[in-house]
Design a protein around this motif. Structure first.
Motif, PDB file in Angstrom:
ATOM      1  N   PHE A  47      83.554   7.789 -21.033  1.00 48.35           N
ATOM      2  CA  PHE A  47      83.488   7.806 -19.569  1.00 48.35           C
ATOM      3  C   PHE A  47      82.101   7.386 -19.078  1.00 48.35           C
ATOM      4  O   PHE A  47      81.962   6.498 -18.232  1.00 48.35           O
ATOM      5  N   ILE A  48      81.056   8.000 -19.631  1.00 47.56           N
ATOM      6  CA  ILE A  48      79.689   7.672 -19.229  1.00 47.56           C
ATOM      7  C   ILE A  48      79.349   6.233 -19.606  1.00 47.56           C
ATOM      8  O   ILE A  48      78.769   5.481 -18.806  1.00 47.56           O
ATOM      9  N   VAL A 106      78.086   3.172 -17.188  1.00 45.65           N
ATOM     10  CA  VAL A 106      76.835   2.456 -17.455  1.00 45.65           C
ATOM     11  C   VAL A 106      77.100   0.964 -17.592  1.00 45.65           C
ATOM     12  O   VAL A 106      76.373   0.136 -17.031  1.00 45.65           O
ATOM     13  N   ALA A 107      78.146   0.615 -18.331  1.00 45.18           N
ATOM     14  CA  ALA A 107      78.468  -0.805 -18.539  1.00 45.18           C
ATOM     15  C   ALA A 107      78.761  -1.504 -17.220  1.00 45.18           C
ATOM     16  O   ALA A 107      78.285  -2.616 -16.976  1.00 45.18           O
ATOM     17  N   SER A 108      79.534  -0.846 -16.345  1.00 47.37           N
ATOM     18  CA  SER A 108      79.880  -1.471 -15.067  1.00 47.37           C
ATOM     19  C   SER A 108      78.676  -1.557 -14.142  1.00 47.37           C
ATOM     20  O   SER A 108      78.540  -2.521 -13.370  1.00 47.37           O
ATOM     21  N   LYS A 164      75.278  -9.408 -14.320  1.00 49.14           N
ATOM     22  CA  LYS A 164      74.145  -8.783 -13.634  1.00 49.14           C
ATOM     23  C   LYS A 164      74.418  -7.302 -13.402  1.00 49.14           C
ATOM     24  O   LYS A 164      75.579  -6.879 -13.356  1.00 49.14           O
ATOM     25  N   SER A 165      73.350  -6.537 -13.256  1.00 54.79           N
ATOM     26  CA  SER A 165      73.503  -5.130 -12.879  1.00 54.79           C
ATOM     27  C   SER A 165      73.852  -5.061 -11.396  1.00 54.79           C
ATOM     28  O   SER A 165      73.594  -6.005 -10.638  1.00 54.79           O
ATOM     29  N   HIS A 166      74.420  -3.945 -10.990  1.00 55.08           N
ATOM     30  CA  HIS A 166      74.735  -3.773  -9.569  1.00 55.08           C
ATOM     31  C   HIS A 166      73.462  -3.745  -8.725  1.00 55.08           C
ATOM     32  O   HIS A 166      73.474  -4.195  -7.574  1.00 55.08           O
ATOM     33  N   PHE A 167      72.381  -3.237  -9.303  1.00 60.76           N
ATOM     34  CA  PHE A 167      71.114  -3.252  -8.578  1.00 60.76           C
ATOM     35  C   PHE A 167      70.675  -4.694  -8.294  1.00 60.76           C
ATOM     36  O   PHE A 167      70.299  -5.031  -7.168  1.00 60.76           O
ATOM     37  N   LEU A 178      86.278  -0.617  -8.970  1.00 61.48           N
ATOM     38  CA  LEU A 178      85.856   0.125 -10.153  1.00 61.48           C
ATOM     39  C   LEU A 178      86.067   1.631 -10.041  1.00 61.48           C
ATOM     40  O   LEU A 178      85.952   2.347 -11.022  1.00 61.48           O
ATOM     41  N   LYS A 179      86.361   2.108  -8.825  1.00 59.86           N
ATOM     42  CA  LYS A 179      86.662   3.533  -8.673  1.00 59.86           C
ATOM     43  C   LYS A 179      87.964   3.853  -9.402  1.00 59.86           C
ATOM     44  O   LYS A 179      88.986   3.223  -9.168  1.00 59.86           O
TER      45      LYS A 179
END
Length: 260
Positions: free
Chosen positions: A76-77, A81-83, A95-98, A203-204
């Motif tokens: 789960f974690i 993290v991957a997404s 890319k990261s969401h940031f 992604l939710k």
């Protein structure tokens, strides 16, 4: 799950106030969204530090390898993290969401100088609090970041999990998407932000809350003191979020008055 039920009940009013905060009603123009993003972007950054620290609590680096004792929570974690750390943007780039958020800011014309300078200072091993002072981040944002890192410094997984599960009442994607759709008449493109917000919604997962609770139960067990800690920290985190929302609202309101 008597502990969880009590926590949900105790937090319900604070969570309701955040979900119905006046900030969402004041977001009307491109300038409003720019100001929102320029102040909110720091929370997308410090969220990753919280998430990565939490990941370490369920990760074994010892060799030789042995099976993880909490495989469901570990998965789960890792999936979160991957997404968050390696998603795919609208161009098919990893890319990261940031980073995607900062790209959204660039497209909409928001100022990214402070956040990029802040991250560069961190990359050069400047302490977080010192970096925040060097780029003149507003006090209410510094307080928000400081709270997050104080929780991380406790090295107590149940406290970090509390902030992660209950305290990160973030953007209501649906509400901000409504604002973006109303900006289509503007000449400022918002395609990147629309894509990212839709990614958040996609992604939710339905079982995310249940797995979060399972993680918390694993960390606290029948220790009533830990559960009290979880409740106290969750309340603090939500109060910090409300202060953040209040200040961003005031900034946008003042800007509207200046432009009137």
């Amino acid at each position: 799950m008597p502990y969880i039920k009590r926590i949900e009940s105790e937090l319900s009013l604070l969570q309701h106030d955040l979900r119905h905060h006046k900030l969402y009603n004041i977001l009307k123009t491109t300038e409003d969204v720019k100001l929102f993003m320029e102040n909110h972007v720091y929370t997308t950054w410090d969220f990753m530090s919280l998430l990565k620290t939490l990941q370490l609590q369920f990760t074994t680096y010892k060799l030789p390898w042995v099976p993880n004792k909490n495989p469901e929570i570990f998965k789960f974690i890792n999936e979160i993290v991957a997404s968050e750390e390696s998603d795919v943007n609208e161009l098919g780039e990893i890319k990261s969401h940031f980073e995607m958020y900062v790209d959204c800011m660039v497209q909409i014309g928001a100022n990214t100088t402070l956040i990029t300078t802040f991250v560069e200072l961190i990359e050069n091993n400047i302490e977080v609090s010192k970096a925040a002072n060097l780029v003149y981040i507003p006090e209410f944002i510094k307080d928000f970041i400081e709270f997050t890192f104080n929780i991380i410094k406790t090295e107590k997984p149940h406290l970090m999990a509390s902030v992660f599960i209950f305290g990160r009442e973030d953007i209501i994607s649906e509400k901000v998407l409504n604002v973006i759709s109303n900006l289509e008449t503007d000449k400022t493109p918002c395609t990147k932000l629309s894509y990212l917000l839709n990614r958040y919604l996609f992604l939710k997962q339905e079982d995310q809350r249940a797995l979060s609770y399972k993680m918390l139960t694993e960390l606290c067990g029948d220790d009533s003191e830990k559960w009290e800690d979880v409740l106290g920290v969750a309340k603090e985190a939500l109060k910090h979020r409300k202060i953040l929302w209040d200040n961003i609202y005031n900034i946008i309101l003042a800007s509207k008055e200046d432009r009137a």
